[in-house]
Design a protein around this motif. Structure first.
Motif, short mmCIF file in Angstrom:
data_model
loop_
_atom_site.label_atom_id
_atom_site.label_comp_id
_atom_site.label_asym_id
_atom_site.label_seq_id
_atom_site.Cartn_x
_atom_site.Cartn_y
_atom_site.Cartn_z
N ARG A 1 -2.49 -0.67 -8.09
CA ARG A 1 -3.21 -1.61 -7.23
C ARG A 1 -4.61 -1.88 -7.77
O ARG A 1 -5.08 -3.02 -7.76
CB ARG A 1 -3.30 -1.07 -5.80
N ARG A 2 -5.26 -0.83 -8.25
CA ARG A 2 -6.62 -1.01 -8.79
C ARG A 2 -6.59 -1.86 -10.05
O ARG A 2 -7.46 -2.71 -10.26
CB ARG A 2 -7.24 0.35 -9.08
N THR A 3 -5.58 -1.65 -10.89
CA THR A 3 -5.48 -2.45 -12.12
C THR A 3 -5.27 -3.92 -11.80
O THR A 3 -5.92 -4.80 -12.38
CB THR A 3 -4.31 -1.93 -12.97
N PHE B 1 -12.69 -0.08 -13.48
CA PHE B 1 -12.01 1.12 -13.97
C PHE B 1 -12.94 2.34 -14.06
O PHE B 1 -12.46 3.45 -14.26
CB PHE B 1 -11.41 0.83 -15.35
N ARG C 1 -5.98 -5.44 -8.95
CA ARG C 1 -7.18 -5.95 -8.28
C ARG C 1 -8.29 -6.23 -9.28
O ARG C 1 -8.98 -7.25 -9.19
CB ARG C 1 -7.63 -4.95 -7.22
N THR C 2 -8.48 -5.32 -10.23
CA THR C 2 -9.52 -5.51 -11.23
C THR C 2 -9.22 -6.71 -12.12
O THR C 2 -10.10 -7.50 -12.45
CB THR C 2 -9.66 -4.25 -12.10
N SER D 1 -15.80 -4.97 -16.37
CA SER D 1 -14.71 -4.42 -15.54
C SER D 1 -14.43 -2.97 -15.90
O SER D 1 -14.00 -2.19 -15.04
CB SER D 1 -13.45 -5.26 -15.74
N ARG E 1 0.82 -1.21 0.00
CA ARG E 1 0.00 0.00 0.00
C ARG E 1 0.86 1.26 0.00
O ARG E 1 0.49 2.28 -0.59
CB ARG E 1 -0.92 -0.02 1.22
N ASP F 1 -2.06 3.84 -6.28
CA ASP F 1 -3.46 3.41 -6.30
C ASP F 1 -3.87 2.86 -7.66
O ASP F 1 -4.61 1.88 -7.75
CB ASP F 1 -4.37 4.58 -5.92
N GLY F 2 -3.39 3.49 -8.73
CA GLY F 2 -3.76 3.03 -10.06
C GLY F 2 -3.27 1.63 -10.37
O GLY F 2 -4.00 0.82 -10.93
N SER G 1 -16.37 -0.72 -9.05
CA SER G 1 -15.24 -1.42 -8.43
C SER G 1 -14.14 -1.74 -9.43
O SER G 1 -13.10 -2.26 -9.05
CB SER G 1 -15.73 -2.73 -7.79
#
Length: 322
Positions: free
Chosen positions: A170-172, A309, A174-175, A302, A162, A167-168, A307
């Motif tokens: 991590r979100r990619t 992009f 995770r998605t 997605s 973290r 964040d981008g 949750s």
């Protein structure tokens, strides 16, 4: 010093407890099934073979195959394998996840399985060293799952990611993982539906096999329940069949939407539900398009979900979205 000794002693408790609970439950079911078969057929008492059959199934659920004069079986019953790993996970989580407990536990686990191979009425397909490796892998998976779920290092690792990953990114990630899990879940559900359809369409073939073997109603019910141990295998085979690749059972049978050849299979009722070739070319074409359609829909979802992009086409506030 006392805690170290306790950790060494808890490993064998995990191994013995998990194996005992698994073997006792499995043995009770097999004893009931063999008793019902003996009563309906009116022959010799098959319940005397419960101990040997229990040992064989325990080994088979860890990937250790066997052979007889008429049958060679190395297909793991994945449902039993998952249950066995789950038992090791549960015992390890409640008792101890120390590395010392793992070392002593895996040694005892291997010893139990090696002793279980002695004086079997069937021949094993694996060398003793491979028996040790396969049984150790099963125990290690259950123990590692418990250790990772309890280990504070996993929480520290999340905090480290973290702080050092944006964040981008991590979100990619995770998605992507979410989409992959959803797609695999959809594929397995489709495989399960396909297996059910096979069972409905090929019910007469299974009834014929049951009649040829001479099984009564009780034997049919219990053997069908026992066959559920291979239900995850059948779902995976069904997914491969849906996608056009098909599946093979050794050198005895090949099943694809274009080929349904299983005449050389042994007369086991579960083999009666395996599919025949699909005659309609349009249905075959629709079936092999399933991976493309599922992937396309999952990708669009997605991109649009909150949750995911959250790409909104035509947003006036963020022109980059377009």
């Amino acid at each position: 010093m006392r805690k170290r000794i306790q950790a060494w002693l808890r490993g064998p408790i995990i191994a013995i407890g998990s194996m005992a609970l698994y073997a006792i439950a499995l043995g009770c079911f097999l004893a009931l099934m063999l008793l019902v078969i003996s009563m309906e057929e009116g022959g010799e008492n098959l319940s005397s073979s419960t101990l040997d059959m229990t040992r064989i199934v325990v080994l088979l659920s860890q990937g250790i195959g066997f052979e007889t004069d008429t049958l060679s079986l190395s297909i793991m019953p994945l449902l039993l394998t998952v249950l066995l790993i789950g038992l090791v996970w549960s015992f390890s989580r409640k008792i101890c996840t120390d590395i010392r407990a793992y070392v002593s536990g895996v040694v005892v686990w291997i010893f139990i399985n090696v002793m279980g191979t002695q004086s079997l009425p069937v021949g094993l397909l694996d060398w003793p060293a491979l028996v040790c490796v396969k049984s150790a892998v099963v125990f290690s998976l259950g123990f590692a799952g418990a250790a990772l779920s309890k280990d504070p290092l996993s929480g520290q690792l999340r905090e480290l990611i973290r702080h050092h990953v944006s964040d981008g990114v991590r979100r990619t990630i995770r998605t992507g993982l979410m989409v992959g899990v959803i797609m695999m879940g959809v594929y397995l559900v489709m495989g399960l539906i396909t297996v059910i359809v096979w069972g409905v369409l090929n019910r007469s073939a299974m009834d014929t096999l049951f009649a040829d073997i001479g099984m009564g109603t009780g034997s049919r019910i219990l053997t069908t329940i026992a066959s559920l141990a291979w239900l995850p295998n059948l779902c995976i085979w069904a997914v491969s069949w849906l996608f056009g690749a098909g599946f093979h059972i050794g050198e005895l049978a090949t099943f694809t939407p274009w080929i349904g050849q299983g005449r050389s299979l042994p007369p086991l009722p579960v083999f009666g539900l395996l599919p025949q070739a699909v005659g309609d070319e349009g249905i075959r074409f629709a079936v092999v398009l399933i991976p493309l359609v599922v992937g396309f829909v999952a990708g669009l979802a997605s991109m649009a979900m909150k949750s995911g992009f959250r790409i909104i086409v035509g947003s006036a506030s963020d022109p980059l979205d377009r």
